[in-house]
Design an enzyme around this catalytic site. Structure first.
Site, PDB file in Angstrom:
ATOM      1  N   HIS A 159      20.000  46.840   5.679  1.00 34.46           N
ATOM      2  CA  HIS A 159      19.602  47.985   4.858  1.00 34.46           C
ATOM      3  C   HIS A 159      18.103  48.235   4.984  1.00 34.46           C
ATOM      4  O   HIS A 159      17.364  47.386   5.511  1.00 34.46           O
ATOM      5  CB  HIS A 159      20.012  47.760   3.394  1.00 34.46           C
ATOM      6  N   ASP A 204      19.361  40.432   3.772  1.00 33.64           N
ATOM      7  CA  ASP A 204      18.810  39.470   2.809  1.00 33.64           C
ATOM      8  C   ASP A 204      19.337  38.084   3.164  1.00 33.64           C
ATOM      9  O   ASP A 204      20.534  37.914   3.391  1.00 33.64           O
ATOM     10  CB  ASP A 204      19.224  39.847   1.379  1.00 33.64           C
ATOM     11  N   HIS A 261      16.520  45.277   7.400  1.00 36.98           N
ATOM     12  CA  HIS A 261      16.653  43.819   7.327  1.00 36.98           C
ATOM     13  C   HIS A 261      17.958  43.449   6.633  1.00 36.98           C
ATOM     14  O   HIS A 261      18.598  44.302   6.011  1.00 36.98           O
ATOM     15  CB  HIS A 261      15.482  43.193   6.550  1.00 36.98           C
ATOM     16  N   ARG A 290       9.794  55.789  -6.268  1.00 39.37           N
ATOM     17  CA  ARG A 290      11.028  55.013  -6.434  1.00 39.37           C
ATOM     18  C   ARG A 290      10.664  53.614  -6.940  1.00 39.37           C
ATOM     19  O   ARG A 290       9.720  53.000  -6.435  1.00 39.37           O
ATOM     20  CB  ARG A 290      11.766  54.912  -5.091  1.00 39.37           C
TER      21      ARG A 290
HETATM   22  C1  GA4 Z   1      14.196  39.887   2.376  1.00 45.06           C
HETATM   23  C2  GA4 Z   1      14.815  39.679   0.987  1.00 45.06           C
HETATM   24  C3  GA4 Z   1      13.759  39.405  -0.110  1.00 45.06           C
HETATM   25  O1  GA4 Z   1      13.066  40.619  -0.431  1.00 45.06           O
HETATM   26  C4  GA4 Z   1      12.732  38.350   0.365  1.00 45.06           C
HETATM   27  C5  GA4 Z   1      12.029  38.926   1.587  1.00 45.06           C
HETATM   28  C6  GA4 Z   1      10.878  38.110   2.210  1.00 45.06           C
HETATM   29  C7  GA4 Z   1       9.487  38.616   1.736  1.00 45.06           C
HETATM   30  O2  GA4 Z   1       9.330  39.793   1.436  1.00 45.06           O
HETATM   31  O3  GA4 Z   1       8.573  37.783   1.734  1.00 45.06           O
HETATM   32  C8  GA4 Z   1      11.061  38.204   3.747  1.00 45.06           C
HETATM   33  C9  GA4 Z   1      12.435  38.912   3.969  1.00 45.06           C
HETATM   34  C10 GA4 Z   1      13.127  38.804   2.615  1.00 45.06           C
HETATM   35  C11 GA4 Z   1      13.283  38.277   5.098  1.00 45.06           C
HETATM   36  C12 GA4 Z   1      12.499  37.630   6.256  1.00 45.06           C
HETATM   37  C13 GA4 Z   1      11.067  37.198   5.892  1.00 45.06           C
HETATM   38  C14 GA4 Z   1      11.038  36.845   4.411  1.00 45.06           C
HETATM   39  C15 GA4 Z   1       9.983  38.932   4.542  1.00 45.06           C
HETATM   40  C16 GA4 Z   1      10.193  38.419   5.925  1.00 45.06           C
HETATM   41  C17 GA4 Z   1       9.705  38.984   7.019  1.00 45.06           C
HETATM   42  C18 GA4 Z   1      11.805  37.936  -0.772  1.00 45.06           C
HETATM   43  C19 GA4 Z   1      13.459  37.214   1.013  1.00 45.06           C
HETATM   44  O4  GA4 Z   1      13.815  36.173   0.485  1.00 45.06           O
HETATM   45  O5  GA4 Z   1      13.653  37.478   2.346  1.00 45.06           O
END
Ligand code: GA4
Length: 331
Positions: free
Chosen positions: A263, A208, A206, A273
């Site tokens: 990443h 961020d 994914h 981890r």
């Molecule tokens: C990725 C980055 C952060 O960990 C996060 C994630 C969020 C979650 O885990 O709820 C998301 C992911 C993240 C991107 C797209 C959406 C939202 C899971 C998901 C499938 C907390 C964020 O802000 O976006």
């Protein structure tokens, strides 16, 4: 990549695996923040990789170690007790499920607000013995990591020759900044190694969505980044350094000059981890668009106009691996 099939590992049958990669990528930029060239090196790293390792940052890493041990105390509790701190809606404890749309990984985590005063009672209730220690350790750690992030963003603005050096950092300094903090725990999975010699995907690929993410992990490997040519490479762990990711919002603000880095994390077969990540996001009402001063004459924005709130909403409707900026590109 295969999907595990029951009954061998019934409890994680939806979690993907991949062959372990042994080679570690040695060309990740390592930047000493006190180097007079740091601003230029950071800009170069953000353009080339959207990722770099920061050393000599001055953050007290005993704070990180303390938070890690507090977190492990929590993750070692019985499942039923941890579940009382969940679900992560939006903050709290989560296990295997990532986000609201069916993504899963070999991971458990705590998602927290960056303002620990509002860390919910639900989350804190699990730290029965002394929730205050956890709360204050989180508060001190986040405050230190925020300061280093402001510094990096100011160096970036300077490196990009932007006069107003706080143009990026002010978005995270803002008390309405929509940032969050995550502690991930990837338990080892020796059964799987015995069975197949493969690694479980801890956190699937994914990018961020925010402006910038700052990660610190213990000395267990697992983090991989995707290079511009699409190859996945492993990042050697280093518990005394920070790993910095460019997020989608910064990609947009630089009109694609910086790339938000794709990443993922593989779970280790033998070692657990723990990583802690600060995700710096702008206030919800902030308009996310290329900075005027970065656009060359006649250069047009690659993106449609949107606010962080609109982007965030759209991101939370997507699947983890989706290319989320696609919906916002100008055609
Ligand atoms: C990725 C980055 C952060 O960990 C996060 C994630 C969020 C979650 O885990 O709820 C998301 C992911 C993240 C991107 C797209 C959406 C939202 C899971 C998901 C499938 C907390 C964020 O802000 O976006």
């Amino acid at each position: 990549m295969v999907v595990l099939s029951p009954p061998a590992l019934d409890h994680c049958s939806l979690i993907k695996t991949c062959k372990p990669t042994t080679s570690v990528f040695t060309e990740i930029p390592v930047i000493d923040i006190s180097d007079p060239e740091a601003k230029n090196l950071i800009v170069k790293a953000c353009e080339e990789f959207g990722f770099f390792k920061l050393i000599n940052h001055g953050v007290r890493m005993d704070l990180a170690a303390l938070l890690e041990s507090e977190a492990l105390r929590f993750f070692n509790l019985p499942q039923s007790e941890k579940d009382r701190a969940g679900p992560p809606d939006p903050f709290g404890y989560g296990n295997k499920r990532i986000g609201p749309n069916g993504d899963v990984g070999w991971v458990e985590y705590l998602l927290l607000n960056t303002n620990p005063e509002v860390t919910s009672q639900k989350t804190l209730s699990v730290f029965q013995e002394n929730p205050e220690i956890f709360r204050s350790t989180v508060r001190d750690y986040i405050s230190a990591v925020k300061n280093i992030t402001f510094e990096i963003l100011e160096l970036i603005a300077d490196g990009l020759k932007i006069e107003q050096t706080n143009v990026l950092s002010k978005l995270l300094r803002d008390e309405k900044s929509d940032s969050c903090f995550r502690i991930n725990h990837y338990p080892p999975c020796p059964e799987l190694q015995a069975l197949s010699g493969r690694n479980l995907i801890g956190f699937g690929e994914h990018t961020d969505p925010q402006i910038m993410s700052v990660l610190r992990s213990n000395d267990t490997s697992g983090l991989q980044i995707c290079l511009r040519d699409g190859t996945w490479v492993s990042v050697a762990p280093d518990q005394n350094s920070f790993f910095i990711n460019v997020g989608d919002a910064l990609q947009v603000m630089t009109n694609g000059r910086f790339k938000s880095v794709r990443h993922r994390v593989l779970a280790d077969n033998m070692k657990s981890r723990v990583s802690m990540i600060y995700f710096g996001g702008p206030p919800l009402s902030e308009k996310i668009a290329p900075l005027e001063c970065l656009l060359a004459k006649e250069e047009e924005s690659l993106y449609k106009e949107f606010t962080w709130s609109e982007y965030k909403k759209s991101a939370y409707k997507s699947r983890l691996a989706d290319y989320r900026l696609g919906l916002f590109e100008r055609t």
